[in-house]
Design a protein around this motif. Structure first.
Motif, short mmCIF file in Angstrom:
data_model
loop_
_atom_site.label_atom_id
_atom_site.label_comp_id
_atom_site.label_asym_id
_atom_site.label_seq_id
_atom_site.Cartn_x
_atom_site.Cartn_y
_atom_site.Cartn_z
N LEU A 104 6.07 24.15 7.86
CA LEU A 104 5.98 22.87 8.55
C LEU A 104 5.84 21.73 7.54
N PRO A 105 6.60 20.64 7.72
CA PRO A 105 6.50 19.48 6.81
C PRO A 105 5.35 18.57 7.22
N ILE A 106 4.12 18.94 6.87
CA ILE A 106 2.96 18.20 7.38
C ILE A 106 2.24 17.36 6.32
N ASP A 107 2.73 17.38 5.07
CA ASP A 107 2.17 16.50 4.05
C ASP A 107 3.03 15.24 4.01
N GLN A 108 2.45 14.11 4.40
CA GLN A 108 3.22 12.87 4.57
C GLN A 108 2.84 11.81 3.55
N VAL A 109 3.79 10.93 3.28
CA VAL A 109 3.56 9.76 2.43
C VAL A 109 3.99 8.53 3.22
N PHE A 110 3.15 7.50 3.21
CA PHE A 110 3.41 6.26 3.93
C PHE A 110 3.39 5.11 2.91
N SER A 111 4.12 4.05 3.20
CA SER A 111 4.08 2.89 2.30
C SER A 111 4.39 1.62 3.08
N LYS A 112 4.10 0.49 2.43
CA LYS A 112 4.47 -0.80 3.01
C LYS A 112 4.47 -1.86 1.92
N GLY A 113 5.00 -3.02 2.26
CA GLY A 113 5.01 -4.14 1.33
C GLY A 113 5.97 -3.90 0.19
N ALA A 154 0.83 -1.21 0.00
CA ALA A 154 0.00 0.00 0.00
C ALA A 154 0.86 1.25 0.00
N ILE A 155 0.27 2.34 -0.50
CA ILE A 155 0.89 3.66 -0.42
C ILE A 155 -0.21 4.64 -0.06
N MET A 156 0.05 5.51 0.89
CA MET A 156 -0.95 6.45 1.38
C MET A 156 -0.30 7.82 1.51
N ALA A 157 -1.03 8.86 1.13
CA ALA A 157 -0.50 10.21 1.22
C ALA A 157 -1.59 11.16 1.68
N GLY A 158 -1.17 12.25 2.30
CA GLY A 158 -2.17 13.23 2.71
C GLY A 158 -1.61 14.31 3.61
N ASP A 159 -2.46 15.27 3.89
CA ASP A 159 -2.16 16.35 4.83
C ASP A 159 -2.47 15.82 6.23
N CYS A 160 -1.43 15.53 6.99
CA CYS A 160 -1.61 14.96 8.33
C CYS A 160 -1.70 16.04 9.41
N ASN A 161 -1.46 17.30 9.04
CA ASN A 161 -1.41 18.36 10.05
C ASN A 161 -0.52 17.95 11.21
N ALA A 162 0.53 17.22 10.89
CA ALA A 162 1.49 16.74 11.89
C ALA A 162 2.81 16.46 11.20
N VAL A 163 3.89 16.75 11.89
CA VAL A 163 5.24 16.57 11.32
C VAL A 163 5.65 15.11 11.40
N PRO A 164 6.62 14.67 10.60
CA PRO A 164 6.95 13.25 10.53
C PRO A 164 7.51 12.66 11.83
N TRP A 165 8.12 13.48 12.69
CA TRP A 165 8.68 12.95 13.93
C TRP A 165 7.67 12.97 15.08
N SER A 166 6.45 13.42 14.84
CA SER A 166 5.44 13.52 15.90
C SER A 166 4.88 12.16 16.29
N ALA A 167 4.33 12.10 17.49
CA ALA A 167 3.68 10.87 17.95
C ALA A 167 2.45 10.57 17.09
N ALA A 168 1.78 11.61 16.59
CA ALA A 168 0.58 11.41 15.77
C ALA A 168 0.91 10.66 14.49
N VAL A 169 1.96 11.08 13.79
CA VAL A 169 2.34 10.41 12.54
C VAL A 169 2.84 9.00 12.82
N ARG A 170 3.60 8.83 13.89
CA ARG A 170 4.08 7.48 14.23
C ARG A 170 2.90 6.56 14.56
N ARG A 171 1.86 7.12 15.19
CA ARG A 171 0.69 6.33 15.52
C ARG A 171 -0.07 5.89 14.27
#
Length: 337
Positions: free
Chosen positions: A275-284, A226-243
């Motif tokens: 602020l770097p709040i637009d994040q991209v996530f991936s897996k697999g 999967a690949i997911m992207a979006g405005d997380c209103n949170a920086v990459p090192w935050s607990a919110a993004v890690r969660r």
């Protein structure tokens, strides 16, 4: 100098609090400004090195440098490919994902459509898809016939997913019940990949922490690749993004750099002090090769273009390359308040 010392103490307390975001979302709210707080604390500490506060200033300066170092992979770079990304493999096809927060009242929607047309991404993830955007995006329906638009209760903060590539046969694109996340299984040359668009609310005291909990089912339902992207209103090192990453079994992509700042401030400030709040996530089987911030299109966010490839071995037989389409359109949104 006492004013500088007090300012240094205030910055240090806020900076320390940001490292304990997992204890309470209030602490995590400070983490989003780690870079700014570290720089301010260092600036306050420097003149104190020549005073009787020199020991405290030296400790503060070291802490500021250490805190700043935890954000180094998010600093702006003139090169789209950094050491954090994997080099391209000539034996694999490369695909493009464009992430954009459109801004619900963007005065220049044609700039957005022009950028999409010029860059020609395979998939597009969009945030703040208001009723206005449902109409504007209709103009590129022939280029991106595979789509899902998910309305948000306030008619402003919806998300959307557009694709040039077909949705996998036998699958249905789906919206999270409040429109904060859209997911579709896209057929990339015979390889099925779950693609998702996500938009989180603002941090505590706003509803971001509780919203992530509501997204648990949607995040955990993402497929193995999967690949997911979006405005997380949170920086990459935050607990919110890690969660978010943990709930989806995802890895956070190294940041392309700051993407947001107040719309009335100059673009160069967004690129270097935002602020770097637009994040991209991936897996697999997703391999990220590069991430580049593109030009301003009338939003308070910069678009981010991501290049990736797939390293899966299992592909569908040629006769199974059927297509499925899904198109969910939002009801007329409420007038923004």
């Amino acid at each position: 100098m006492s004013v500088a010392f007090l300012a240094m103490l205030v910055c240090s307390v806020a900076l320390v609090a940001g490292f304990f975001g997992t204890l309470h979302p209030a602490f995590d709210s400070f983490s989003h400004f780690r870079v700014h707080l570290a720089v301010l604390m260092a600036l306050c500490a420097l003149p104190l090195l020549a005073t009787t506060f020199r020991l405290q200033a030296a400790v503060a300066l070291l802490f500021a440098v250490a805190a700043f170092a935890t954000t180094l992979n998010t600093l702006p770079s003139p090169w789209p490919v950094q050491a954090a990304y994997e080099a391209k493999n000539e034996n694999r096809a490369t695909y493009k994902l464009l992430q954009m927060n459109l801004r619900y009242d963007n005065p220049t929607p044609k700039k957005v459509l022009s950028l999409i047309g010029r860059t020609n991404p395979d998939v597009v993830t969009l945030d703040e898809v208001s009723a206005m955007w449902a109409t504007e995006l209709g103009y590129i329906s022939s280029a991106y016939p595979y789509r899902i638009l998910c309305p948000y209760p306030n008619g402003i903060f919806g998300v959307a997913l557009l694709s040039r590539r077909p949705f996998a046969a036998g699958t249905e694109a789906r919206c999270e019940r409040r429109g904060a996340m859209a997911t579709a299984t896209v057929d990339f040359g015979g390889i099925d990949v779950d693609v998702a668009a996500i938009h989180l609310s603002w941090p505590w005291p706003r509803e971001q922490y509780w919203q992530i909990g509501e997204l648990t089912e949607s995040l955990s339902a993402l497929g193995e690749t999967a690949i997911m992207a979006g405005d997380c209103n949170a920086v990459p090192w935050s607990a919110a993004v890690r969660r978010v990453a943990s709930l989806g079994g995802l890895t956070v992509m190294p940041s392309a750099g700051p993407t947001w700042i107040h719309i009335k401030l100059p673009d160069f400030l967004r690129r270097f002090a935002g602020l770097p709040i637009d994040q991209v996530f991936s897996k697999g089987g997703v391999t990220i090769h590069s991430a580049t911030r593109l030009e301003d299109t009338g939003s308070d966010h910069l678009p981010v273009m991501v290049e990736f490839s797939l390293r899966l071995n299992q592909q569908k037989p040629a006769d199974e390359h059927e297509t499925a389409t899904a198109s969910l359109t939002p009801a007329a949104g409420k007038t923004p308040g």
